[in-house]
Write an enzyme that holds these catalytic residues in place. Structure first.
Site, mmCIF file in Angstrom:
data_model
loop_
_atom_site.group_PDB
_atom_site.id
_atom_site.type_symbol
_atom_site.label_atom_id
_atom_site.label_comp_id
_atom_site.label_asym_id
_atom_site.label_seq_id
_atom_site.Cartn_x
_atom_site.Cartn_y
_atom_site.Cartn_z
ATOM 1 N N ARG A 91 31.576 35.966 31.495
ATOM 2 C CA ARG A 91 31.880 35.839 32.913
ATOM 3 C C ARG A 91 30.643 35.281 33.603
ATOM 4 O O ARG A 91 29.537 35.782 33.395
ATOM 5 C CB ARG A 91 32.191 37.211 33.498
ATOM 6 C CG ARG A 91 32.333 37.146 34.992
ATOM 7 C CD ARG A 91 32.411 38.523 35.594
ATOM 8 N NE ARG A 91 32.592 38.415 37.034
ATOM 9 C CZ ARG A 91 32.011 39.209 37.918
ATOM 10 N NH1 ARG A 91 31.212 40.182 37.520
ATOM 11 N NH2 ARG A 91 32.227 39.039 39.204
ATOM 12 N N HIS A 180 35.995 36.270 42.622
ATOM 13 C CA HIS A 180 37.117 37.002 42.000
ATOM 14 C C HIS A 180 38.233 36.060 41.569
ATOM 15 O O HIS A 180 39.393 36.471 41.441
ATOM 16 C CB HIS A 180 37.739 38.040 42.965
ATOM 17 C CG HIS A 180 36.823 39.127 43.402
ATOM 18 N ND1 HIS A 180 36.798 39.613 44.700
ATOM 19 C CD2 HIS A 180 35.895 39.846 42.736
ATOM 20 C CE1 HIS A 180 35.900 40.571 44.797
ATOM 21 N NE2 HIS A 180 35.332 40.728 43.618
#
Ligand code: AMP
Length: 404
Positions: A91, A180
């Site tokens: 990530r 997000h």
């Protein structure tokens, strides 16, 4: 194919090992307090007892080595050898304007992530430590990066630009990026599947509300607006972050309270939001309990949080000229029936008809919390960012092997 998903922070590292033949999680865990003598490794292998070790782990390379060691451990391991891991997916919070999708790591990608350190000083350098730690332990393994910002790269300029001098955008890339994105993309797809409609035909507002919180307007499967901006401070009120405020508060508070830039930054990121208003906690569970016990500050914090979220949902209905469904996800969105109820009851004008029993049912399943005849559906969809990272990494490896 086994894929190790890594989310590296400055002093922590979360991991999940996926078997992509059936997308099952073979093991997951985290290393916390990296850099300390008493770092903590927590490990949950599927079908075996959990393990927790406290030991000295001074940097990320050692943390990854400990993770690999436990994954192949005689008693607790789920693999015979680390060579059974075929790829690693990371990530990465900020991909700037350079990345609108996930990519395999090469020298150019690493250079670009470094160039973006300025835009995400707390996150991108830590992700780079994770990437380098994998390189040090597994020199030949392919690695992919999945960006939190990528999904929002479809925003039109009128949504992503700030109305400030263009030179700031041209010289310094000051614009709205959103975050997000992996979660917003995942729950949008799941919402379409749940509703039995093509994503291309839907107007969704996805609300990722956890410790950090953002919502997105997702039209025809593309993010057309989102509440976070240049940094994850903009938008909704959060646990400790203020979200939107009048920017003039910054110089005003600095002069009145004699604050430095670092202090005002810390105030807005770490000492605002639910924590500041309740004077109690940044955790919605504690706020809800205190509110129910009659605490007026907790009630005010809850009302502000709900009001600000509801205004964003209304504005996104306007941004898309309509709305088919609202999706709640992440810690607060998935678990706080009280917050969802307050939001949905106050959106009856949009056509949201809450089903109280469905909203209050304790379940970790995807579900509707509106009545079957509700013109606008509200859904609870548990997010799964790690699975998206594993899937993207898997796909990139398959495509690469196909090209070769
Ligand atoms: P996340 O960042 O997605 O892990 O979300 C964490 C936040 O979810 C916590 O800080 C809590 O405020 C919130 N949360 C978790 N469980 C509940 C619950 N049962 N009720 C209200 N809020 C919750």
């Amino acid at each position: 194919m086994n894929i190790l998903v890594i989310n590296a922070g400055s002093s922590s590292l979360k991991f999940q090992l996926y078997d992509m033949t059936d997308e099952s999680v073979l093991a997951k865990g985290k290393v916390e307090r990296i850099g300390m003598e008493s770092a903590i490794l927590s490990y949950e292998p599927a079908g075996k007892p959990e393990v927790r070790e406290v030991r000295e782990i001074l940097e990320h390379t050692t943390a990854i080595r400990k993770v690999l060691d436990i994954l192949v451990h005689k008693e607790f391991g789920v693999l015979k050898s680390a060579s059974e891991i075929q790829a690693v997916g990371h990530r990465v919070v900020h991909g700037g304007e350079s990345f609108s999708s996930s990519v395999l790591i090469g020298d150019e990608v690493k250079r670009e992530i470094r160039r973006l350190f300025d835009l995400a000083p707390l996150h991108n350098p830590a992700h780079m430590l994770g990437i380098q730690a994998v390189e040090a332990n597994m020199p030949d393994i392919p690695q992919a990066v999945v960006f939190d910002t990528a999904f929002h790269q479809t925003m039109p300029p009128f949504a992503y630009l700030y109305p400030i001098p263009m030179v700031l955008y041209k010289k310094h890339k000051i614009r709205r990026y959103g975050f997000h994105g992996t979660s917003h993309a995942y729950v949008s797809e799941r919402a379409a599947a749940f509703l039995g409609k093509p994503l291309k035909e839907l107007k969704l507002v996805t609300c990722h509300i956890g410790n950090g919180a953002s919502c997105a307007a997702v039209m025809e499967g593309r993010s057309v607006d989102t509440s976070m901006g240049l940094t994850p401070l903009e938008g909704l009120m959060m646990g400790t972050r203020s979200g939107d405020i009048d920017p003039a508060i910054v110089p005003f508070a600095m002069s009145k309270e004699d604050l430095t830039l670092a202090e005002v930054n810390s105030m807005l990121n770490k000492h605002s939001g639910l924590l500041a208003i309740s004077g109690l906690s940044s955790d919605m569970r504690e706020i809800t309990e205190a509110r129910e016990a009659g605490d007026r500050n907790a009630a005010l914090a809850f009302d502000m949080y709900e009001y600000r979220l509801r205004k964003f949902i209304g504005s996104y209905a306007a941004a898309m000229n309509g709305i088919d469904a609202i999706v709640f996800t992440a810690g607060v969105g998935e678990n706080s029936a009280a917050l969802r109820a307050a939001v949905c009851r106050n959106l009856s004008f949009l056509g949201v008809k809450l089903d109280d029993a469905a909203n209050e049912a304790r379940s970790s399943e995807e579900r509707a919390i509106t009545t079957p005849d509700s013109p606008v559906a509200s859904l609870v969809i548990p997010t799964n960012e790690e699975l998206v990272i594993a899937r993207d990494t898997h796909q990139l490896i398959l495509n690469r092997d196909h090209v070769v």
